[in-house]
Motif scaffolding. Structure first.
Motif, short mmCIF file in Angstrom:
data_model
loop_
_atom_site.label_atom_id
_atom_site.label_comp_id
_atom_site.label_asym_id
_atom_site.label_seq_id
_atom_site.Cartn_x
_atom_site.Cartn_y
_atom_site.Cartn_z
N HIS A 258 5.34 -16.88 5.11
CA HIS A 258 6.31 -16.56 4.28
C HIS A 258 6.73 -15.28 4.26
CE1 HIS A 258 4.31 -13.78 1.38
NE2 HIS A 258 2.99 -14.85 1.66
N ALA A 259 7.92 -15.05 3.78
CA ALA A 259 8.60 -13.77 4.05
C ALA A 259 8.82 -12.95 2.73
CB ALA A 259 9.69 -13.96 4.75
N ARG A 260 7.92 -13.31 1.61
CA ARG A 260 8.28 -12.75 0.49
C ARG A 260 7.49 -11.20 0.45
NH1 ARG A 260 7.03 -17.81 -0.59
NH2 ARG A 260 4.63 -17.33 -1.23
N MET A 261 6.66 -10.91 1.38
CA MET A 261 5.85 -9.68 1.35
C MET A 261 6.73 -8.48 1.64
SD MET A 261 4.93 -11.62 3.93
CE MET A 261 4.47 -11.67 5.69
N GLY A 262 6.11 -7.35 1.48
CA GLY A 262 6.85 -5.96 1.76
C GLY A 262 6.62 -5.78 2.84
N GLY A 263 5.33 -6.18 3.46
CA GLY A 263 4.79 -5.74 5.12
C GLY A 263 3.36 -6.43 5.25
N ALA A 264 2.96 -6.71 6.46
CA ALA A 264 1.86 -7.14 6.94
C ALA A 264 1.15 -6.48 7.93
CB ALA A 264 2.06 -8.69 7.04
N ALA A 265 -0.02 -6.35 8.18
CA ALA A 265 -0.72 -5.66 9.26
C ALA A 265 -1.47 -6.57 10.07
CB ALA A 265 -1.43 -4.52 8.84
N ASP A 266 -1.56 -7.08 10.95
CA ASP A 266 -2.40 -7.67 11.92
C ASP A 266 -3.68 -6.81 12.27
OD1 ASP A 266 -3.65 -9.43 13.62
OD2 ASP A 266 -2.24 -9.09 15.47
N VAL A 267 -4.80 -7.17 11.55
CA VAL A 267 -6.06 -6.58 11.85
C VAL A 267 -6.79 -7.56 12.67
CG1 VAL A 267 -6.02 -5.59 9.42
CG2 VAL A 267 -7.31 -7.64 9.75
N TRP A 268 -6.57 -8.61 12.87
CA TRP A 268 -7.16 -9.34 13.75
C TRP A 268 -6.99 -9.39 15.37
CZ3 TRP A 268 -10.77 -12.40 11.39
CH2 TRP A 268 -10.71 -12.85 9.96
N LEU A 269 -6.01 -9.32 15.70
CA LEU A 269 -5.50 -9.22 17.24
C LEU A 269 -4.96 -8.10 17.75
CD1 LEU A 269 -5.43 -11.13 19.61
CD2 LEU A 269 -3.04 -11.62 18.73
N THR A 270 -3.66 -7.56 17.12
CA THR A 270 -3.18 -6.37 17.98
C THR A 270 -3.05 -5.22 17.14
OG1 THR A 270 -0.87 -6.94 16.54
CG2 THR A 270 -1.40 -8.08 18.65
N ARG A 271 -3.46 -5.22 15.64
CA ARG A 271 -3.32 -4.04 14.92
C ARG A 271 -2.01 -3.43 14.75
NH1 ARG A 271 -9.09 -2.49 16.95
NH2 ARG A 271 -10.63 -3.10 14.88
N GLN A 272 -1.09 -4.37 14.85
CA GLN A 272 0.26 -3.96 14.65
C GLN A 272 0.81 -4.06 13.20
OE1 GLN A 272 1.94 -6.68 17.60
NE2 GLN A 272 1.92 -5.10 19.25
N VAL A 273 2.00 -3.37 12.79
CA VAL A 273 2.46 -3.45 11.63
C VAL A 273 3.85 -4.07 11.35
CG1 VAL A 273 3.22 -2.12 9.51
CG2 VAL A 273 1.09 -1.50 10.72
N PHE A 274 4.22 -4.83 10.63
CA PHE A 274 5.44 -5.57 10.28
C PHE A 274 5.99 -5.41 8.99
CE2 PHE A 274 2.85 -7.78 13.64
CZ PHE A 274 3.81 -7.86 14.42
N ILE A 275 7.28 -4.79 8.93
CA ILE A 275 7.86 -4.42 7.52
C ILE A 275 9.15 -5.30 7.39
CG2 ILE A 275 8.85 -2.67 6.42
CD1 ILE A 275 5.93 -2.01 6.88
N ARG A 276 9.15 -5.70 6.30
CA ARG A 276 10.32 -6.55 6.08
C ARG A 276 11.76 -5.91 6.08
NH1 ARG A 276 10.52 -9.52 2.50
NH2 ARG A 276 12.97 -9.94 2.34
N ALA A 277 12.88 -6.60 5.78
CA ALA A 277 14.14 -5.87 5.87
C ALA A 277 14.34 -4.65 5.13
CB ALA A 277 15.28 -6.95 5.43
N SER A 278 14.89 -3.55 5.64
CA SER A 278 14.66 -2.31 5.09
C SER A 278 15.97 -1.48 5.03
CB SER A 278 13.56 -1.48 5.71
OG SER A 278 12.26 -2.01 5.34
N ASP A 279 16.22 -0.70 4.12
CA ASP A 279 17.44 0.30 4.29
C ASP A 279 16.69 1.73 4.59
OD1 ASP A 279 19.51 2.30 3.81
OD2 ASP A 279 19.95 1.42 1.74
N ILE A 280 16.63 1.95 6.03
CA ILE A 280 15.98 3.25 6.43
C ILE A 280 16.49 4.47 5.93
CG2 ILE A 280 15.02 4.51 8.62
CD1 ILE A 280 14.79 1.66 9.63
N PRO A 281 17.86 4.61 6.00
CA PRO A 281 18.29 5.97 5.42
C PRO A 281 18.01 6.24 4.05
CG PRO A 281 19.97 4.80 6.76
CD PRO A 281 18.71 3.95 6.72
#
Length: 253
Positions: A104-127
């Motif tokens: 689902h896409a309702r979270m602010g972000g997610a971390a793959d702690v099992w496989l890659t240890r990469q971080v995924f962040i939802r749509a953001s206003d970076i500035p």
């Protein structure tokens, strides 16, 4: 010439084997796709130990956001600045759905702690240093949870995985895992006494089941680390029973 009839039991066995083979192939393909997300993100930027990918151009203000992430991560006894961090911005919901592992896409972000240890962040206003909440809804506790909070929160999950093993989600209580990530992500921007009073009153914001916020879990971790003087290693070695913690926090100081 008449062909011999296929027995029903054999036909079912063949069907089940075919289904199992299909499921195994699909699972293998999904693991491969998740292990190598880079092709789905056309833009890349590197800053210090951070490697950032996005499906849209990355504004230059990302360096300010990452500087604040670094400030927040100093709260953690686990984070090592020399270790590369990979962050993927999923401006299209399907990417967060796929790579976030929660489907689902309702979270602010997610971390793959099992496989890659990469971080995924939802749509953001970076500035503006903020995430864009799903469906345009207001973000609860927005002042304490800018974009840099969400990134630091997810990186902390990765750090915990490195320190205590890839199966942390199975071996430790959620209040500890999410509470510590919130503790680091907020970098001290947390009034313990005020939150403790709200928890004792049963306030909505201090009840994770009703609010979805991690303030209740943060309170429990802060109680052990800051008020009882436990080290993080001691907490993970012997996490207290949550009901016991609740009773202690509701009792008079």
């Amino acid at each position: 010439m008449t062909r011999p009839a296929i027995r029903p039991g054999r036909a079912i066995a063949v069907f089940l084997k075919t289904c199992l083979a299909g499921l195994l192939a699909a699972a293998t393909l999904y693991v491969v796709i998740c292990a190598f997300p880079e092709p789905a993100f056309a833009y890349r930027s590197s800053y210090q130990n951070y490697h950032v990918w996005s499906d849209r151009p990355i504004p230059g203000e990302i360096t300010d956001v990452l500087d604040d992430v670094t400030r927040r991560l100093r709260t953690s006894s686990l984070h090592e600045r020399a270790v590369p961090v990979e962050i993927f911005f999923c401006n299209d919901d399907w990417r967060l759905w796929l790579y976030g592992r929660h489907f689902h896409a309702r979270m602010g972000g997610a971390a793959d702690v099992w496989l890659t240890r990469q971080v995924f962040i939802r749509a953001s206003d970076i500035p503006a240093n903020r995430i864009l909440p799903p469906e345009g809804r207001p973000l609860a506790d927005a002042d304490q949870r800018p974009l840099s909070y969400f990134i630091a929160h997810e990186i902390t999950h990765v750090d915990v995985s490195r320190a205590f093993g890839r199966t942390v989600m199975l071996r430790y209580p959620r209040w500890l895992l999410e509470g510590y990530a919130d503790y680091v992500g907020k970098a001290g921007d947390f009034d313990f006494d005020a939150n403790r009073d709200l928890f004792a009153l049963g306030t909505w914001a201090l009840d994770h089941d009703r609010s979805g916020l991690y303030r209740e879990f943060h309170l429990k971790v802060a109680y052990l680390l800051d008020r009882k003087g436990w080290t993080l290693q001691q907490v993970f070695a012997n996490p207290p029973d949550e009901q016991e913690l609740d009773a202690r926090l509701r009792a008079a100081p």
